[in-house]
Scaffold this motif. Structure first.
Motif, PDB file in Angstrom:
ATOM      1  N   ALA A 123       1.092  -1.009   0.049  1.00 44.31           N
ATOM      2  CA  ALA A 123       0.025   0.190   0.330  1.00 44.31           C
ATOM      3  C   ALA A 123       0.785   1.376  -0.165  1.00 44.31           C
ATOM      4  CB  ALA A 123      -1.184   0.320   1.494  1.00 44.31           C
ATOM      5  N   GLN A 170      -3.587   8.232   0.026  1.00 38.74           N
ATOM      6  CA  GLN A 170      -4.335   7.141  -0.251  1.00 38.74           C
ATOM      7  C   GLN A 170      -5.147   6.477   0.460  1.00 38.74           C
ATOM      8  OE1 GLN A 170      -3.710   5.444  -3.025  1.00 38.74           O
ATOM      9  NE2 GLN A 170      -4.884   3.403  -2.852  1.00 38.74           N
ATOM     10  N   ARG A 194      -8.935   7.589  -0.213  1.00 34.11           N
ATOM     11  CA  ARG A 194      -9.689   7.484  -1.167  1.00 34.11           C
ATOM     12  C   ARG A 194     -10.311   5.447  -1.171  1.00 34.11           C
ATOM     13  NH1 ARG A 194      -5.014   7.676  -5.460  1.00 34.11           N
ATOM     14  NH2 ARG A 194      -5.737   9.564  -5.577  1.00 34.11           N
ATOM     15  N   ASP A 195      -8.887   4.852  -0.272  1.00 31.22           N
ATOM     16  CA  ASP A 195      -9.029   3.369   0.527  1.00 31.22           C
ATOM     17  C   ASP A 195     -10.759   3.386   1.101  1.00 31.22           C
ATOM     18  OD1 ASP A 195      -7.238   3.128  -1.052  1.00 31.22           O
ATOM     19  OD2 ASP A 195      -5.435   2.287   0.300  1.00 31.22           O
ATOM     20  N   SER A 196     -10.583   4.550   1.819  1.00 37.68           N
ATOM     21  CA  SER A 196     -11.306   4.473   2.393  1.00 37.68           C
ATOM     22  C   SER A 196     -12.730   4.874   2.381  1.00 37.68           C
ATOM     23  CB  SER A 196     -11.049   5.388   4.091  1.00 37.68           C
ATOM     24  OG  SER A 196      -9.960   5.388   4.705  1.00 37.68           O
ATOM     25  N   PHE A 249      -9.942  -7.927   1.754  1.00 41.68           N
ATOM     26  CA  PHE A 249      -9.391  -6.619   1.544  1.00 41.68           C
ATOM     27  C   PHE A 249      -7.259  -6.449   2.258  1.00 41.68           C
ATOM     28  CE2 PHE A 249     -13.744  -4.803   2.283  1.00 41.68           C
ATOM     29  CZ  PHE A 249     -14.136  -5.305   1.216  1.00 41.68           C
ATOM     30  N   MET A 301      -3.667  -1.681   0.278  1.00 39.70           N
ATOM     31  CA  MET A 301      -4.490  -0.505   0.620  1.00 39.70           C
ATOM     32  C   MET A 301      -4.579  -0.675   2.405  1.00 39.70           C
ATOM     33  SD  MET A 301      -8.757  -2.829   0.603  1.00 39.70           S
ATOM     34  CE  MET A 301      -8.871  -1.406   1.282  1.00 39.70           C
ATOM     35  N   SER A 302      -5.055   0.511   2.603  1.00 41.99           N
ATOM     36  CA  SER A 302      -4.720   1.430   4.141  1.00 41.99           C
ATOM     37  C   SER A 302      -5.233  -0.116   5.212  1.00 41.99           C
ATOM     38  CB  SER A 302      -4.635   2.186   4.223  1.00 41.99           C
ATOM     39  OG  SER A 302      -5.124   3.428   5.483  1.00 41.99           O
ATOM     40  N   ALA A 361      -8.555   1.679   6.171  1.00 45.33           N
ATOM     41  CA  ALA A 361      -9.709   2.087   5.282  1.00 45.33           C
ATOM     42  C   ALA A 361     -10.553   1.131   5.328  1.00 45.33           C
ATOM     43  CB  ALA A 361      -8.992   1.914   3.918  1.00 45.33           C
TER      44      ALA A 361
END
Length: 287
Positions: free
Chosen positions: A17, A23, A26-28, A117, A122-123, A126
């Motif tokens: 990530a 970022q 956006r992921d959230s 996920f 991704m974070s 998130a």
């Protein structure tokens, strides 16, 4: 051969990530959108979430309205109690969304969706942030519907639209803060059913040992102190003052003398504390 295996592993492993603030945001939002789409496809979840507070309004306003006097108001006017009541119903509604947040996260954990996920670049926070943002949207919709019902039964905000909006903002901030408690509960249990029960059982004493439905003046001294320092009570009183509704002669405890500031501080503390605990639990639970 080792070089070939290593190259293949790099191709199949998920990319890391990216850092920064953009970022994770956006992921959230992607996760929030996923949950909102799910709510649209299962509308009965939203419908039942709206029906429950409407039932509380009708029951308390018309069953108990004429029997509970509001200190500081002349006589025993049922209309005064309805105005006194609504801030408590609003606050109860946003906090009861905690159970739904916990059950949703527990369901995703139970189905293995959170593990999928986790395999994506991704974070880590998130997944939880997106879920709580989606719950905030649902809570906002519920508050809008409840406001319409309150206006129908005679409730009014007397101090202008700006203060009314500020009161709604405090309610949504409290609801968002409590959704992080629900997230932690959802990560700590094994089934959605347990998350629902665990998300509700502690909310009943929190909401009823407060100034939400009855003035605290007649409570035993110990319960009065508990109610005065209850974060729920601070938000309820702040909303009553911003709405221009009867406040029931609150005590001289600091949160009751500065309810707006106390409400904001309580919500921020809850968000910081329980978001930290929930993200840490998410990392360990899915490791």
């Amino acid at each position: 051969m080792n070089t070939t295996v290593t190259s293949a592993a790099r191709k199949t492993a998920p990319p890391p990530a990216r850092g920064g603030l953009v970022q994770p945001m956006r992921d959230s939002l992607v996760i929030a959108r996923r949950n909102l789409i799910r709510m649209v496809r299962i509308p009965e979840v939203v419908i039942f979430a709206v029906i429950q507070p409407i039932m509380f309004v009708v029951l308390f306003a018309y069953v108990f309205g004429g029997a509970i006097p509001v200190p500081g108001e002349p006589g025993n006017n049922a209309a005064d109690y309805r105005e006194y009541l609504m801030a408590g119903i609003f606050a109860q509604t946003v906090t009861f969304a905690t159970a739904g947040a916990g059950a949703g996260i527990a369901e995703d954990m139970h189905k293995g969706l959170v593990d999928r996920f986790r395999s994506l670049p991704m974070s880590r926070g998130a997944v939880l942030t997106g879920r709580t943002l989606a719950d905030l949207v649902q809570t906002t919709l519920t508050v809008v519907v409840l406001t319409i019902v309150a206006l129908i039964i005679g409730w009014r905000a007397h101090d202008g639209i700006l203060k009314a909006i500020a009161a709604i903002g405090l309610l949504l901030l409290l609801g968002y803060a409590f959704s992080w408690i629900g997230a932690l509960i959802g990560l700590s249990v094994r089934t959605p059913e347990a998350a629902t029960s665990g998300g509700l059982i502690w909310l009943f004493p929190l909401t009823f040992v407060s100034n939400a439905f009855v003035p605290t003046a007649n409570m035993p001294t110990f319960l009065q102190h508990v109610a005065d320092w209850n974060p729920f009570s601070s938000t309820v009183l702040a909303c009553r003052q911003l709405f221009g509704n009867p406040d029931g002669l609150p005590s001289d405890a600091w949160p009751m003398e500065h309810p707006v500031l106390a409400s904001v501080l309580w919500s921020i503390v809850i968000i910081v504390l329980f978001r930290t605990l929930a993200v840490r639990k998410y990392r360990s639970a899915t490791a």
